[in-house]
Structure formats: C-alpha cells, structure tokens
Scaffold this motif. Structure first.
Motif, PDB file in Angstrom:
ATOM      1  N   LEU A 155     -34.956  13.550 -53.252  1.00 55.13           N
ATOM      2  CA  LEU A 155     -35.884  12.211 -53.692  1.00 55.13           C
ATOM      3  C   LEU A 155     -36.083  12.084 -54.958  1.00 55.13           C
ATOM      4  CD1 LEU A 155     -38.093  12.143 -50.210  1.00 55.13           C
ATOM      5  CD2 LEU A 155     -35.801  11.047 -50.940  1.00 55.13           C
ATOM      6  N   SER A 156     -36.212  11.139 -55.635  1.00 49.72           N
ATOM      7  CA  SER A 156     -36.339  11.039 -56.955  1.00 49.72           C
ATOM      8  C   SER A 156     -37.795  10.897 -57.376  1.00 49.72           C
ATOM      9  CB  SER A 156     -35.703   9.674 -57.302  1.00 49.72           C
ATOM     10  OG  SER A 156     -36.180   9.250 -58.459  1.00 49.72           O
ATOM     11  N   LEU A 188     -28.567   5.131 -53.631  1.00 51.83           N
ATOM     12  CA  LEU A 188     -28.726   3.490 -53.526  1.00 51.83           C
ATOM     13  C   LEU A 188     -30.128   3.209 -54.124  1.00 51.83           C
ATOM     14  CD1 LEU A 188     -27.909   2.892 -49.657  1.00 51.83           C
ATOM     15  CD2 LEU A 188     -26.330   2.485 -51.573  1.00 51.83           C
ATOM     16  N   SER A 189     -29.644   2.155 -54.917  1.00 54.18           N
ATOM     17  CA  SER A 189     -31.237   1.489 -55.508  1.00 54.18           C
ATOM     18  C   SER A 189     -30.641   0.327 -55.936  1.00 54.18           C
ATOM     19  CB  SER A 189     -31.527   2.440 -56.854  1.00 54.18           C
ATOM     20  OG  SER A 189     -30.699   2.119 -57.933  1.00 54.18           O
ATOM     21  N   LEU A 190     -31.696  -0.589 -56.461  1.00 60.06           N
ATOM     22  CA  LEU A 190     -31.565  -2.029 -57.080  1.00 60.06           C
ATOM     23  C   LEU A 190     -32.202  -1.844 -58.573  1.00 60.06           C
ATOM     24  CD1 LEU A 190     -30.736  -4.774 -56.941  1.00 60.06           C
ATOM     25  CD2 LEU A 190     -32.916  -5.332 -55.894  1.00 60.06           C
ATOM     26  N   ASN A 227     -30.159   3.097 -40.346  1.00 59.67           N
ATOM     27  CA  ASN A 227     -31.398   3.195 -39.894  1.00 59.67           C
ATOM     28  C   ASN A 227     -32.261   3.841 -41.106  1.00 59.67           C
ATOM     29  OD1 ASN A 227     -33.621   3.526 -37.959  1.00 59.67           O
ATOM     30  ND2 ASN A 227     -32.342   3.982 -36.368  1.00 59.67           N
ATOM     31  N   VAL A 228     -33.485   4.095 -40.946  1.00 58.93           N
ATOM     32  CA  VAL A 228     -33.881   4.654 -42.127  1.00 58.93           C
ATOM     33  C   VAL A 228     -34.923   5.767 -41.285  1.00 58.93           C
ATOM     34  CG1 VAL A 228     -34.453   2.252 -43.216  1.00 58.93           C
ATOM     35  CG2 VAL A 228     -36.313   3.106 -41.435  1.00 58.93           C
ATOM     36  N   LEU A 271     -34.685   2.539 -50.074  1.00 52.06           N
ATOM     37  CA  LEU A 271     -33.126   2.749 -50.017  1.00 52.06           C
ATOM     38  C   LEU A 271     -32.823   4.289 -50.142  1.00 52.06           C
ATOM     39  CD1 LEU A 271     -32.296  -0.083 -52.417  1.00 52.06           C
ATOM     40  CD2 LEU A 271     -31.556   0.262 -50.363  1.00 52.06           C
ATOM     41  N   GLU A 272     -33.729   5.152 -50.477  1.00 52.22           N
ATOM     42  CA  GLU A 272     -33.556   6.688 -50.614  1.00 52.22           C
ATOM     43  C   GLU A 272     -33.837   7.323 -49.050  1.00 52.22           C
ATOM     44  OE1 GLU A 272     -36.253   8.248 -53.235  1.00 52.22           O
ATOM     45  OE2 GLU A 272     -34.930   8.513 -54.799  1.00 52.22           O
ATOM     46  N   PHE A 273     -34.159   6.275 -48.043  1.00 50.35           N
ATOM     47  CA  PHE A 273     -34.068   7.132 -46.901  1.00 50.35           C
ATOM     48  C   PHE A 273     -33.143   6.248 -45.682  1.00 50.35           C
ATOM     49  CE2 PHE A 273     -38.463   7.722 -48.622  1.00 50.35           C
ATOM     50  CZ  PHE A 273     -38.645   9.077 -48.072  1.00 50.35           C
TER      51      PHE A 273
END
Length: 542
Positions: free
Chosen positions: A67-68, A180-182, A202-203, A234-236
């Motif tokens: 995770l970031s 994934l990111s925006l 899913n998350v 988005l990280e999950f």
C-alpha cells in the motif's frame, strides 16, 4: 635519331599490353578468392546469461503489503471475508474424510488423501535435496520468465493510472489489482468505473467517504468528493475470476469522466516446473545430467564403434538406442538400453522413441556412425545450457578429411496471405554469445546437439517423416526452442568413402532407405506436410 629508336615506343606498347592482361588474369581470381573466404560478420554479441530478477508474483499476490504511504493517513476497515479470498492462494494439503462411511458414497464424496513428499527422503539428505531443488527452480523461473510477465504500471498521462501488464490470477481465484489510481484536477466529485467479462470485483477494505456500488458483480463503481480517499479505495480492489479457463485473459475496462482505458488480467495456471535432481552440488556429473540417444538402422559395425568411443571418455553415461533394422542384433552392455522397432519405422519415429525414454535433465543426440574423440567435451555443452537461456546447443562434426561442419541455419517465415506462408532457410547465425567465444545463436544445427530433455519432448519429431528429415524438427521448434551452436565441441564422423563393389547388401539397403531419390514418395509426402501441416506455400534455402 636512329631508325631503331623510332620503333622502341611501339615495341614497348606491344610488351605492356600482354603484361597488363597477365596481371588482370592473376589479380581477379585472387580478389575473388579473398571476397569469397573473407566476409565481415555484422553480428553483435548478446548476453543471454541468467539475470537475477525478483519474482513477478510478489507484488500481485501480496498486494495489500504494498500500500502506498502517500495515503497512509486515510483510515480504512479490513473486510475479513474478502481478505480470506486472498490468503486462500497459499495452498495446504489436508485429508478430507467422508461424513458418511458407505461404499456408494465414495463415488459422490470421494475421500481426499494428503501426502507429504518430504517423507520419502531421509533427514540427512533432505536439506541437500531442498538446496538443489531451490537452485533448479530459480533457473526454471529465470529461463521461462519474460519481460511480458513483469508488472508495469502506466503513469497518469491521462487521469487514469493502471497496470499495463504483469497482473495474473489463477483460474477461479482472487487477486488485488495493483497500480489503480486517478490523477484528476479539482472537482466536486470523483468517479471511477471498472468492468470485467470473466470475473467480478470486490473491495478488501472500506475507505471512509467513498461510495462503492456493484460489489460481487462484473461492474464496480466508486465515487467520492475526496480524491485521496478514492485513490486509497482503489488500492483495495479485488478481482475474482468466475469463468473457468486454464489459460486465458480478462480485459478490464477502466473509465472516469471523459476518459477510458483498458488492461488485461491473465487467467492461467502457472507452468508446472519439471526439475531434475542430479545428486551433485559441485561441478558437472555428466552421467547424472546427460543421456546419449541415437537411432540405428542396419549399421551395427558403426554403432559398436560409437559405443566403444563413448566408453573411452564417459564409461557410465547412459546410452539409449532405437533400432528399426530388419534383423536386429542384440546390443548389450552396462548403461545401455536397446529398443527394437518395426522394420523401417523411420528416422523421426526412432528419435521420438529414444528421447521418450530419457530421464536425465539433458539428452545428447548423436548419429550411429559418430566417433567420440578428445575434442568431444560434453561438459562444455552442459556449461552453456546451465549458464544461459538456451534450450539446445549444437556442436561440430569432423569428417575423416578434416572438414568440420556445424550446419548453422537461420530459419524465418514470411506471411503469404490466404495461399500460405513462405519459409526461408539460410546458412549462418544471428549473434555471438557473450562469455562463450566459440558459440553463436542460430535456429538450426547439425545432428550432434545437447538439449533440455523436456523441451525436445515438447517439440517432438513428426513420425510421418520416416527417412530424409532433420531441419523439420527445428522448423517445428520455431518460437519454442532457443538454439545455439558451439564450434569447439567436436565429434568425429566415420568414413563414408567406400568403393561401390565392396559394399555389402546391408550397406546397399541402408543407402536405398537413407538417400531416397527426388521422386521418392517420402520426399513428396514431406512437401505435402509442409503445405498442409505447416501451411507453407513455398520454401527457399541456400
């Protein structure tokens, strides 16, 4: 001026003309010979030795560990039911007993037995076996892994950031989708949608301030007034494959306001490694690593000479012989396996039979009229395969005249439309191999080569090619075999020089089968195979 002096320039011109002609006659052949024998090699040396790489699955399978830190201040709550989907990727072997112990129940609820393979080893040898297996597995990973398997995340040239390659999940399993990111400009609300075709989303955790719609479905929508919260969510993202296929890919559509992108998730079982325990951790034990295979037909005198020469240098290496002679003679001796085939079954059928019985890591193919000499250093070929990504490496064959051949061939296929493709075969090679001065990369080699047993078995030899065949194997191996050739490992070739009236009936029969005429049915059959089986319309070769 004397009269004789008037004629001197004329006589000199007469003498000069023959002299010029003589010089041209001598010079032109010399220049031609130099050009013929000296050709500059526009080949660049390439380094194909193994490189240490990280395991490509580490970031993907353990996505939650990466995770970031950029969003470390954003709170989240782990969803144990989804996380359990991820941890189930770590396998365990357990017995499963039937709840009801009745005979007919076994058909519908079979008992599952679990076995630990470590139990077959003594405690004293287990650690050594583990080390060798670990080394072999690392070599396997490095040999089979390609850059296309590595994770690459596309940076936000558009506002969407996503993985471009390297995402992989096993059939019907789950994985965290990395990268994934925006990266969007300021707005009231941020939205991201994901759509799959072979699985669901899913998350693994719920991030505060993010609205999630479509959990457990093929379409997932995320929205939030805070960009950093959306990016943390988005990280999950967890993808679960729901449509079984052993080797396919799911194309995922990713979109936000005014922008759309797509990426693939490979859905496949990983290649099952086939490792060989040579029983040695230092040096090369040729007898444990290599089996010598050959095909014989009516030439028992040559075969016995071959075996005798092998035993001078490798007394304990295994020799496998495939024999389709009319009246087979018994070939016996330590570490020799002799397999009898139907008469005239064929060259490639014999190769298949011999190689199918090889249990060592490498197989050395030889013709039955070769002679091992002090220059037949099999260890050198083993060293090349152990230290590079090559699957097969050829040597050189020396005739009694002293002429030595490597038969290096470059093979290429050119698209030909509906009529079929064109195959082009040229003498030569592609590159020198860095670290091995006498070795090059090519596509086809002579009938004296060392190869990884599993790779040769994978390509196989078409048994329909019964008599005249060799390059056909390398044609079938295009895209499957990484081929090299080393000119400093040399095997001798028994003399073929024999007066016609001294040939035996056996030798005459051999020649009839070995060297068919151009109108022979076998040659015609080969061409039909090229046309239909290989979808080739023509061939060129030098």
């Amino acid at each position: 001026m004397k009269t004789g002096d008037l004629h001197k320039p004329h006589r000199m011109r007469l003498y000069r003309k023959p002299l010029c002609i003589l010089l041209l006659v001598v010079t032109i052949p010399v220049v031609f010979l130099v050009l013929l024998t000296w050709t500059p090699k526009p080949y660049n040396a390439v380094d194909i030795r193994y490189r240490a790489r990280g395991k490509p699955e580490s970031q993907v399978e353990n996505g939650l560990r990466f995770l970031s830190q950029k969003y470390a201040h954003v709170p989240y709550t782990i969803k144990e039911d989804v996380v359990r989907l991820l941890t189930s990727n770590s396998c365990q072997c357990q017995n499963v007993d039937n709840p009801i112990n009745l005979p007919f129940i076994q058909k519908y609820l079979p008992h599952v037995w679990a076995h630990s393979f470590e139990n077959v080893y003594n405690v004293s040898e287990l650690e050594g076996v583990k080390r060798r297996r670990s080394q072999e597995y690392q070599s396997f990973i490095e040999r089979t892994q390609s850059p296309a398997d590595l994770l690459v995340v596309a940076k936000a040239n558009s506002p969407l950031e996503y993985p471009t390659q390297g995402v992989e999940v096993r059939p019907l399993q789950s994985i965290v989708v990395p990268g994934l990111s925006l990266q969007a400009s300021s707005r009231d609300e941020y939205r991201v949608n994901l759509t799959a075709t072979l699985g669901t989303f899913n998350v693994a955790a719920e991030v505060h301030g993010v609205k999630v719609q479509g959990e457990g479905e093929m379409h997932l929508s995320l929205s939030s007034p805070r960009l950093e919260n959306l990016n943390r969510q988005l990280e999950f993202i967890v993808y679960t494959n729901t449509r079984f296929h052993p080797n396919t890919a799911d194309t995922v559509l990713l979109d936000t306001d005014g922008h759309q992108a797509s990426f693939t998730i490979k859905v496949r079982y990983r290649v099952t490694p086939r490792l060989y325990n040579s029983g040695s951790e230092e040096g090369y034990n040729v007898s444990a690593l290599v089996t010598i295979a050959t095909k014989t037909f009516l030439r028992y005198d040559k075969l016995r000479d071959l075996i005798e020469s092998i035993r001078k240098f490798y007394p304990t290496v295994s020799i496998i012989i495939a024999d389709d002679s009319d009246k087979p003679e018994k070939i016996q001796g330590p570490f020799i396996e002799h397999y009898i085939m139907p008469f005239g079954k064929g060259w490639f059928a014999g190769r298949n039979l011999a190689i199918s019985q090889v249990t060592t890591k490498y197989v050395l193919w030889v013709d039955d009229d070769f002679i091992f000499t002090a220059n037949t250093k099999v260890e050198k070929l083993v060293d090349v395969l152990e230290k590079t990504s090559l699957d097969l490496v050829g040597g050189a064959v020396r005739e009694v005249t002293g002429y030595t051949a490597t038969f290096r061939q470059k093979i290429s296929v050119e698209s030909g439309g509906e009529e079929g493709d064109c195959i082009h075969i040229r003498k030569g090679y592609h590159h020198d191999i860095q670290g091995f001065p006498n070795c090059v990369i090519t596509d086809g080699v002579i009938n004296f080569f060392l190869a990884r047993t599993d790779k040769v078995q994978q390509v196989g030899f078409d048994p329909s090619l019964a008599r005249a065949a060799h390059l056909e194997f390398f044609m079938d191996g295009l895209g499957k075999l990484h081929v090299g050739s080393c000119s400093d490992v040399i095997v001798g070739h028994a003399s073929k020089i024999k007066l016609p009236w001294t040939k035996t009936e056996s030798e005459k029969t051999y020649a009839k089968f070995r060297y068919p005429s151009s109108s022979d049915n076998d040659v015609k059959a080969k061409h039909t195979f090229f046309y239909f089986k290989n979808r080739l319309k023509c061939m060129t070769m030098d």
